[in-house]
Design a protein around this motif. Structure first.
Motif, PDB file in Angstrom:
ATOM      1  N   SER A 551       0.852  -1.192   0.000  1.00  0.00           N
ATOM      2  CA  SER A 551       0.000   0.000   0.000  1.00  0.00           C
ATOM      3  C   SER A 551       0.885   1.238   0.000  1.00  0.00           C
ATOM      4  CB  SER A 551      -0.927   0.008   1.217  1.00  0.00           C
ATOM      5  OG  SER A 551      -0.167   0.034   2.413  1.00  0.00           O
ATOM      6  N   ALA A 552       0.306   2.383  -0.421  1.00  0.00           N
ATOM      7  CA  ALA A 552       1.029   3.658  -0.454  1.00  0.00           C
ATOM      8  C   ALA A 552       0.297   4.664   0.419  1.00  0.00           C
ATOM      9  CB  ALA A 552       1.131   4.174  -1.882  1.00  0.00           C
ATOM     10  N   ASP A 553       1.058   5.552   1.066  1.00  0.00           N
ATOM     11  CA  ASP A 553       0.408   6.535   1.936  1.00  0.00           C
ATOM     12  C   ASP A 553      -0.369   7.567   1.131  1.00  0.00           C
ATOM     13  OD1 ASP A 553       2.633   7.771   0.863  1.00  0.00           O
ATOM     14  OD2 ASP A 553       3.111   8.893   2.694  1.00  0.00           O
ATOM     15  N   ARG A 554      -0.094   7.664  -0.169  1.00  0.00           N
ATOM     16  CA  ARG A 554      -0.867   8.508  -1.072  1.00  0.00           C
ATOM     17  C   ARG A 554      -0.637   8.009  -2.493  1.00  0.00           C
ATOM     18  NH1 ARG A 554       2.628  14.164  -0.978  1.00  0.00           N
ATOM     19  NH2 ARG A 554       4.678  13.206  -0.564  1.00  0.00           N
ATOM     20  N   THR A 555      -1.595   8.238  -3.352  1.00  0.00           N
ATOM     21  CA  THR A 555      -1.508   7.721  -4.720  1.00  0.00           C
ATOM     22  C   THR A 555      -1.242   8.815  -5.747  1.00  0.00           C
ATOM     23  OG1 THR A 555      -3.910   7.894  -4.929  1.00  0.00           O
ATOM     24  CG2 THR A 555      -2.999   5.762  -4.227  1.00  0.00           C
ATOM     25  N   ILE A 556      -1.271  10.088  -5.337  1.00  0.00           N
ATOM     26  CA  ILE A 556      -0.881  11.195  -6.214  1.00  0.00           C
ATOM     27  C   ILE A 556       0.235  11.942  -5.502  1.00  0.00           C
ATOM     28  CG2 ILE A 556      -1.619  13.305  -7.377  1.00  0.00           C
ATOM     29  CD1 ILE A 556      -4.428  12.177  -7.494  1.00  0.00           C
ATOM     30  N   VAL A 557       1.397  11.984  -6.143  1.00  0.00           N
ATOM     31  CA  VAL A 557       2.591  12.520  -5.491  1.00  0.00           C
ATOM     32  C   VAL A 557       3.234  13.551  -6.411  1.00  0.00           C
ATOM     33  CG1 VAL A 557       4.823  11.956  -4.467  1.00  0.00           C
ATOM     34  CG2 VAL A 557       2.954  10.298  -4.379  1.00  0.00           C
ATOM     35  N   PRO A 558       3.515  14.736  -5.921  1.00  0.00           N
ATOM     36  CA  PRO A 558       4.237  15.717  -6.745  1.00  0.00           C
ATOM     37  C   PRO A 558       5.630  15.197  -7.098  1.00  0.00           C
ATOM     38  CG  PRO A 558       3.196  16.780  -4.861  1.00  0.00           C
ATOM     39  CD  PRO A 558       3.086  15.319  -4.631  1.00  0.00           C
ATOM     40  N   ALA A 559       6.096  15.572  -8.263  1.00  0.00           N
ATOM     41  CA  ALA A 559       7.422  15.146  -8.709  1.00  0.00           C
ATOM     42  C   ALA A 559       8.483  15.602  -7.722  1.00  0.00           C
ATOM     43  CB  ALA A 559       7.711  15.699 -10.096  1.00  0.00           C
ATOM     44  N   GLY A 560       9.410  14.702  -7.427  1.00  0.00           N
ATOM     45  CA  GLY A 560      10.498  15.012  -6.517  1.00  0.00           C
ATOM     46  C   GLY A 560      10.193  14.746  -5.067  1.00  0.00           C
ATOM     47  N   GLU A 561       8.979  14.328  -4.764  1.00  0.00           N
ATOM     48  CA  GLU A 561       8.635  14.018  -3.380  1.00  0.00           C
ATOM     49  C   GLU A 561       8.605  12.500  -3.179  1.00  0.00           C
ATOM     50  OE1 GLU A 561       5.272  15.977  -1.796  1.00  0.00           O
ATOM     51  OE2 GLU A 561       5.856  17.975  -2.525  1.00  0.00           O
ATOM     52  N   ALA A 562       8.599  12.102  -1.906  1.00  0.00           N
ATOM     53  CA  ALA A 562       8.651  10.676  -1.567  1.00  0.00           C
ATOM     54  C   ALA A 562       7.258  10.146  -1.243  1.00  0.00           C
ATOM     55  CB  ALA A 562       9.580  10.447  -0.385  1.00  0.00           C
ATOM     56  N   VAL A 563       7.054   8.891  -1.577  1.00  0.00           N
ATOM     57  CA  VAL A 563       5.850   8.167  -1.189  1.00  0.00           C
ATOM     58  C   VAL A 563       6.284   7.025  -0.274  1.00  0.00           C
ATOM     59  CG1 VAL A 563       5.969   6.694  -3.242  1.00  0.00           C
ATOM     60  CG2 VAL A 563       3.815   6.911  -2.004  1.00  0.00           C
ATOM     61  N   VAL A 564       5.535   6.800   0.798  1.00  0.00           N
ATOM     62  CA  VAL A 564       5.863   5.725   1.740  1.00  0.00           C
ATOM     63  C   VAL A 564       5.088   4.471   1.326  1.00  0.00           C
ATOM     64  CG1 VAL A 564       5.815   4.949   4.127  1.00  0.00           C
ATOM     65  CG2 VAL A 564       6.313   7.347   3.596  1.00  0.00           C
ATOM     66  N   LEU A 565       5.835   3.425   1.006  1.00  0.00           N
ATOM     67  CA  LEU A 565       5.248   2.154   0.597  1.00  0.00           C
ATOM     68  C   LEU A 565       5.355   1.157   1.754  1.00  0.00           C
ATOM     69  CD1 LEU A 565       6.808   1.930  -2.978  1.00  0.00           C
ATOM     70  CD2 LEU A 565       4.494   2.673  -2.363  1.00  0.00           C
ATOM     71  N   SER A 566       4.251   0.511   2.092  1.00  0.00           N
ATOM     72  CA  SER A 566       4.209  -0.460   3.194  1.00  0.00           C
ATOM     73  C   SER A 566       3.795  -1.818   2.644  1.00  0.00           C
ATOM     74  CB  SER A 566       3.219  -0.012   4.273  1.00  0.00           C
ATOM     75  OG  SER A 566       3.600   1.249   4.808  1.00  0.00           O
ATOM     76  N   ALA A 567       4.500  -2.861   3.081  1.00  0.00           N
ATOM     77  CA  ALA A 567       4.227  -4.217   2.604  1.00  0.00           C
ATOM     78  C   ALA A 567       3.979  -5.144   3.789  1.00  0.00           C
ATOM     79  CB  ALA A 567       5.393  -4.741   1.775  1.00  0.00           C
ATOM     80  N   THR A 568       3.100  -6.112   3.584  1.00  0.00           N
ATOM     81  CA  THR A 568       2.835  -7.139   4.595  1.00  0.00           C
ATOM     82  C   THR A 568       2.857  -8.503   3.924  1.00  0.00           C
ATOM     83  OG1 THR A 568       0.433  -7.122   4.285  1.00  0.00           O
ATOM     84  CG2 THR A 568       1.347  -5.551   5.874  1.00  0.00           C
ATOM     85  N   THR A 569       3.119  -9.527   4.723  1.00  0.00           N
ATOM     86  CA  THR A 569       3.098 -10.898   4.202  1.00  0.00           C
ATOM     87  C   THR A 569       2.602 -11.847   5.277  1.00  0.00           C
ATOM     88  OG1 THR A 569       4.437 -12.675   3.257  1.00  0.00           O
ATOM     89  CG2 THR A 569       5.521 -11.228   4.817  1.00  0.00           C
ATOM     90  N   GLN A 570       1.807 -12.814   4.851  1.00  0.00           N
ATOM     91  CA  GLN A 570       1.344 -13.896   5.713  1.00  0.00           C
ATOM     92  C   GLN A 570       1.590 -15.219   4.993  1.00  0.00           C
ATOM     93  OE1 GLN A 570       0.149 -14.153   8.765  1.00  0.00           O
ATOM     94  NE2 GLN A 570       0.271 -11.958   9.200  1.00  0.00           N
TER      95      GLN A 570
END
Length: 641
Positions: A551-570
């Motif tokens: 999942s991403a903390d946001r799906t529209i991101v201005p160029a040059g900025e960071a997006v936080v990606l979170s992953a889970t596994t079971q």
């Protein structure tokens, strides 16, 4: 021909009972006192199976296992049972001294199982290359008496190159009477194994001297000996606790493996699963005068011989029936499972092997053993959808122990003798003659076999994802069996879990939802009810893939900025990878970031900077599974007016 050997006023027959010592006393006049020569030195052998045999009996890509269930030592042993005549008529002192088994002498003359070997279980070999042989009146080669360095309870013959033709041996305690001659050839083996380099083990109770009789000399001939610890007697009430619970209608009383194995007889690998198209009846070619309390020690010794001398992963038989009518679980894996044994070379994967403990050439099994064998076969074969009468076409896996080449189709009885599929005299002439009566008795007792089908699940499923399974339960005429409770089970390693239950409709159909959290073998099981026998479906192998999300903390991101990606596994994984790809308008995909992360409790996150405008897709990966992607848009910067 008389040997001149006298014990208690009873003369033994030199080559049929007392066997050969008189021959060697006479030969000693020509060659010196051969009977007093020291025995050849004992040779310890490795507890590790030979590599060729290990490969043959091992299921592919299985791990070595130690079952905690098997590790728990059962303290329920067996009560002392007074030696009874069995099928052979009254046991007299003349019969004992005139060639009775060594264990008969130990138990009957000395009066107790306590006379058995008390040493810790071990094994050793005695080389016979340097032992003198002389020909008897029939031209057979008879060895001088050989004294072993330790007392033994099981002995068999091994050879380096070619077998010694027809081979026999007998034993005694030092200075005592000789046992009857017992056949010591005719080995069985796992499918695909090399030619066996030894014969069957012969249980003797306790002995320390042996003599060998062969039709031909064999290079590298040795006596392979096993010493087994003795069990003490306990009360009948404790012995009754040793029987396994009856999970199926019509299941006979079966003594669990733990009772005789005592946590010490552990297979080297997990059992392999095959099918049960027919039953193969054997005899262990061991003397018949054993006591009830000696049977667990006998099974441990046979296990040790099969495991360490033959190099197999476990005892070869699936079940053993003693002369008192008790049925023992032998090879590990489960009495209701189609466990592949090492009892009928070329046909192990399609059969279940039942051994009668004893030798049944001139005389057949006791009435109690026959009844027990009937009950076992009348339950085991229908449980796997096989009738107890008629014939079935099966395919040989070939090998040096069978006359049927690999791939050859063979018609065999549903209840067959070992000699029907392999080159052997097993299960003995008398027991083999009794097979038609055995089939008829089992057929009269057995209910009609049912057919239980299982459709699905898919070969690969996602962790804990609901899946639909379905099937039908049909009787022998093809009609549906209504109102039957079906259990859907998963075999995970050595553990079996119930996943769901369902009830059949009027046409025998059923369905259920299951969710798997580990790769497993899935089957359906009907335990039986009333006069209906139980039924098992074939296993379906199902691989469970990890459930991975991103999942991403946001799906529209201005160029040059960071997006936080979170992953889970079971189930939780220690490591995972996040991959970010840029998707061009023409469909071209370019990987712009690949980040390897250390996860905690199956979770990990990472900030990723997206410098260029465009459309991006992020996924999380673990070995064997990839998450669905999450789309992230980086819009182009607005152009000033």
């Amino acid at each position: 021909m008389r040997s001149g050997l006298i014990r208690g006023g009873e003369a033994q027959r030199g080559h049929e009972a007392g066997g050969g010592e008189g021959l060697w006393r006479r030969a000693g006049k020509r060659h010196g006192d051969l009977t007093r020569r020291p025995a050849p030195p004992a040779q310890r052998i490795s507890a590790s199976p030979p590599r060729t045999q290990r490969t043959a009996d091992r299921p592919p890509r299985q791990r070595t296992w130690v079952s905690s269930r098997i590790k728990r030592r059962s303290r329920a042993l067996f009560e002392t049972v007074v030696l009874d005549p069995g099928a052979g008529g009254p046991i007299t002192r003349r019969a004992l001294l005139g060639g009775g088994a060594a264990w008969t002498l130990a138990a009957a003359l000395e009066g107790a199982p306590a006379a058995l070997a008390r040493a810790a279980g071990g094994h050793f070999t005695v080389a016979l290359d340097g032992v003198r042989f002389a020909r008897d009146a029939r031209g057979r080669l008879v060895s001088e008496p050989v004294r072993a360095p330790h007392a033994f309870s099981v002995v068999g013959l091994r050879w380096r190159v070619a077998p010694p033709g027809h081979a026999e041996l007998h034993v005694r305690r030092r200075g005592g009477a000789w046992s009857e001659w017992a056949a010591a050839g005719g080995a069985h083996a796992p499918d695909g194994a090399a030619a066996p380099a030894g014969g069957e083990p012969v249980w003797v109770g306790r002995a320390d001297e042996l003599q060998v009789r062969v039709s031909d000399r064999a290079e590298g001939l040795v006596a392979a000996c096993v010493t087994a610890a003795a069990d003490g007697p306990v009360g009948a009430a404790a012995a009754a606790l040793a029987f396994l619970p009856a999970f199926y209608a019509g299941q006979p009383a079966i003594v669990g493996r733990e009772v005789w194995a005592l946590g010490r007889c552990l297979p080297s690998v997990a059992p392999a699963l095959g099918t049960v198209e027919f039953a193969c009846v054997h005899h262990t070619e061991t003397p018949n005068g054993y006591g009830a309390a000696q049977v667990p020690a006998a099974l441990r010794a046979i296990f040790r011989y099969h495991r360490f001398f033959n190099g197999w992963h476990d005892i070869g038989y699936n079940f053993v029936v003693d002369r008192f009518g008790r049925i023992f679980e032998a090879r590990a894996g489960g009495i209701d499972e189609p466990i592949v044994g090492a009892h009928a070379g070329g046909f192990n994967a399609a059969s279940t092997g039942v051994a009668l403990l004893g030798s049944y050439g001139p005389r057949g099994p006791s009435a109690a053993a026959q009844r027990a064998l009937t009950r076992l076969l009348a339950w085991k074969l229908p449980l796997h959808g096989a009738p107890v009468t008629g014939r079935v076409q099966t395919v040989s896996d070939g090998g040096p122990y069978t006359r049927y080449g690999r791939g050859r189709r063979v018609m065999v009885h549903r209840v067959a003798g070992h000699r029907d599929v392999d080159s052997t005299s097993c299960p003995g002439a008398a027991a083999y003659r009794g097979l038609p009566r055995l089939r008829a008795a089992a057929a009269a007792r057995a209910p009609a076999a049912l057919s239980l089908a299982l459709d699905g699940p898919p070969e690969r499923v996602v962790f804990a994802a609901p899946q639909t399974v379905a099937g039908r339960l049909l009787d022998a005429a093809g009609a549906g069996v209504a109102a039957a409770e079906i259990a859907v089970e998963a075999r995970i390693g050595l553990r079996t879990e119930r996943l769901a239950t369902a009830t059949t409709g009027a046409d025998g159909s059923w369905s259920a939802f299951i969710a798997l959290k580990a790769s497993a073998l899935v089957r359906a099981r009907f335990a039986g009810a009333g006069r209906r026998t139980g039924a098992l479906s074939a296993y379906h192998a199902v691989s469970v893939l990890p459930a991975v999300t991103v999942s991403a903390d946001r799906t529209i991101v201005p160029a040059g900025e960071a997006v936080v990606l979170s992953a889970t596994t079971q189930p939780p994984a220690r490591r995972m990878t996040i991959v970010v790809e840029r998707v061009e308008l023409d469909g071209t995909v370019t990987v712009v970031a690949r980040v390897h992360l250390r996860a905690r409790a199956g979770r990990a996150s990472q900030a990723v900077t997206l410098a260029e405008p465009g459309s991006y897709v992020a996924v999380a990966e673990v070995p064997g599974s990839v998450s669905p992607g999450v789309t992230i848009q980086v819009p182009a910067a607005a152009v000033p007016a």
